[in-house]
Write an enzyme that holds these catalytic residues in place. Sequence first.
Site, short mmCIF file in Angstrom:
data_model
loop_
_atom_site.label_atom_id
_atom_site.label_comp_id
_atom_site.label_asym_id
_atom_site.label_seq_id
_atom_site.Cartn_x
_atom_site.Cartn_y
_atom_site.Cartn_z
CG HIS A 69 4.42 -7.57 9.00
ND1 HIS A 69 3.85 -8.12 7.87
CD2 HIS A 69 3.53 -6.65 9.45
CE1 HIS A 69 2.68 -7.56 7.65
NE2 HIS A 69 2.46 -6.66 8.60
CG HIS A 116 -3.93 -5.27 13.00
ND1 HIS A 116 -4.76 -4.17 12.95
CD2 HIS A 116 -2.87 -4.97 12.18
CE1 HIS A 116 -4.23 -3.27 12.15
NE2 HIS A 116 -3.09 -3.72 11.67
CE1 TYR A 160 5.23 -3.31 9.10
CE2 TYR A 160 4.98 -2.32 11.27
CZ TYR A 160 4.47 -3.04 10.21
OH TYR A 160 3.16 -3.47 10.27
CG ASP A 191 0.91 -4.43 11.98
OD1 ASP A 191 1.20 -5.48 11.38
OD2 ASP A 191 -0.02 -3.69 11.63
CG ASP A 197 -1.29 -6.55 6.72
OD1 ASP A 197 -2.31 -6.04 7.21
OD2 ASP A 197 -0.15 -6.30 7.15
CG HIS A 199 -0.63 0.00 2.54
ND1 HIS A 199 0.32 0.84 3.04
CD2 HIS A 199 -1.05 -0.73 3.59
CE1 HIS A 199 0.47 0.64 4.34
NE2 HIS A 199 -0.35 -0.33 4.69
CD GLU A 241 -3.36 -2.44 7.72
OE1 GLU A 241 -2.74 -2.34 8.79
OE2 GLU A 241 -3.15 -1.69 6.74
CG HIS A 301 -0.85 0.61 12.45
ND1 HIS A 301 -1.20 1.10 11.22
CD2 HIS A 301 -0.87 -0.72 12.33
CE1 HIS A 301 -1.37 0.09 10.37
NE2 HIS A 301 -1.18 -1.01 11.03
FE1 FEO Z 1 -1.41 -3.08 10.24
FE2 FEO Z 1 0.50 -5.62 9.12
O1 FEO Z 1 -1.04 -4.61 9.30
#
Ligand code: FEO
Length: 402
Positions: free
Chosen positions: A227, A82, A196, A168, A86, A28, A84, A149
Site C-alpha cells: 500500500h 499475503h 496504518y 503490508d 485486498d 473494513h 488478505e 499481520h
Molecule cells: Fe493485510 Fe493490505 O492487507
Amino acid sequence: MTPISNAAKLKDGIDWVGFVDWNVRDFHGYTAHRGTTYNAYLVRDEKTALVDAVKAPYADELLGNVAALTELSRVDYVVSNHAEPDHAGVMDRVMEALPNATLVANAKCLEALGRYFDTSGWKTRAVETGDCVSLGRRTLRFVNTPMVHWPESMFTYVPEEKLLFSMDAFGQHYATSQRFDDEVDLSTVLSEAKAYYANIVMPYGKQVAKTLALAAELEIDWIAPSHGVIWRRHPGEILKAYGDWSVCRPGPKVLVVYDTMWGSTGRMAEAIYEGASGEEVEAVLLHVRRCDLTRIATEVLDAATVAFGSATLNREMMPMASAVLTYWKGLRPSGKAGFAFGSYGWGRGGPEAVHACLEGLGWEILREPLRARYRPSPEVLDECCEAGRMLARKAREMAGAT
Ligand code: FEO
C-alpha cells in the site's frame, strides 16, 4: 485491455502494476481519508513474476497493466505474500488469465487461498524462509513474517537489487499519482504510515520486532510495500519508525479522550487538557463522536499518558466511549499510564467502567476515577487541571524528556 495507469518503473524490468483507489474511505472500518493503493509488481527477467495482486473488483486494471508490459502467457510465477482479499481477492481471475503461471506462496497462504477459491486446478509451489526462485539475472528469496499481520504474511526479497517487497509492512493508505517517497511530502507519508501501523499492525509489536531483526540481516535499498508509496530515498526512516512503534515508544504527549452527555465530562476534559498543555508536552483533546476510531488509535500509539472520560448513561459508559475502548482492547497499546474521569447523576457507572477497561489494558493507573456529580464544581475543575499537569509531568518522565 485497460491501458496502464500511473505506471512506474522501479528498475529496468521491475514495474508497479497495481491500482490506485482514490475513492475508498471505509477500509473494513479503517477510515482511509486519502484513499489507498493496492500495489502489485511485475519482475521481468528470463522468467517473469507477478508479485501480489489487487482487491476485487480491480482485476481488469491489474491484468491490463501486466498486458501492457508482456504477454499474459509469458508470466511464469505469481507470488502471493499475503492472502488478505485486498491483495489476493482477484487471485482466481489472475490464475485464469495467466495460463502458464505457478502460484508461489508459503503453506499457510496456500491453505488460506484454498479456503477463498477452488485452487485444485492451479499450479502451486510452496516455499519457506530461505527458499529462492531464480528468474535469471535476479532471484526472489522468501522470508516468512508470521503475524505481520496475518499468519501467512511473507516478504519477497530481490538480493541483486537490494529490493524488499514487504507486503503490508511499511505501507500507508495513501492514494497518489506518485509512486515514490521522494516525490511526495515525507511528513505526510510518515503520518499515514503511522496511522496504518496503529490500526493494522499495533497488536503484533513483538512479531514486528522479530521481523525487523530479520530485515537487519538483509541489505535493503528499496522497500516496496503493498500500500502507498515505495521507500527508495527514506527506507531508514520507516525502519526506525517501525522500531519505535513496535514498542509503542512514548513521546512527551498527553492524550485526553472523552464522550459527554450534557457537557459536564466535556468541561472536565477541557480542564485536564488545559492543565497538560501548559507543561511543555504535546496535548491532544479528542471527543469520540467528533473524530473517528482510526484517528484515536493513531494518537494513542505514541502517547505516554491518557485521561479517558465518559459521562454515565444507564449505569455504564457511553456507547462510543465503549467502542473506542473495545477497539483498543484488540489493538493493545502498551506501556501507557492514565486514569478515568467523568460525570454522573443519581447513579454511578461511567468513569468506573472506563477505569476497569484501562486496568484491563495493563496500563499504570495513576489515580482513582475523577468524578463530578451533575456539573463539575470549581473545586473539581481545579482538580482536573492539576490532574492534567500530573499527566504532563508523567509523560515527560516516561519519554525521558529533560
Ligand atoms: Fe493485510 Fe493490505 O492487507
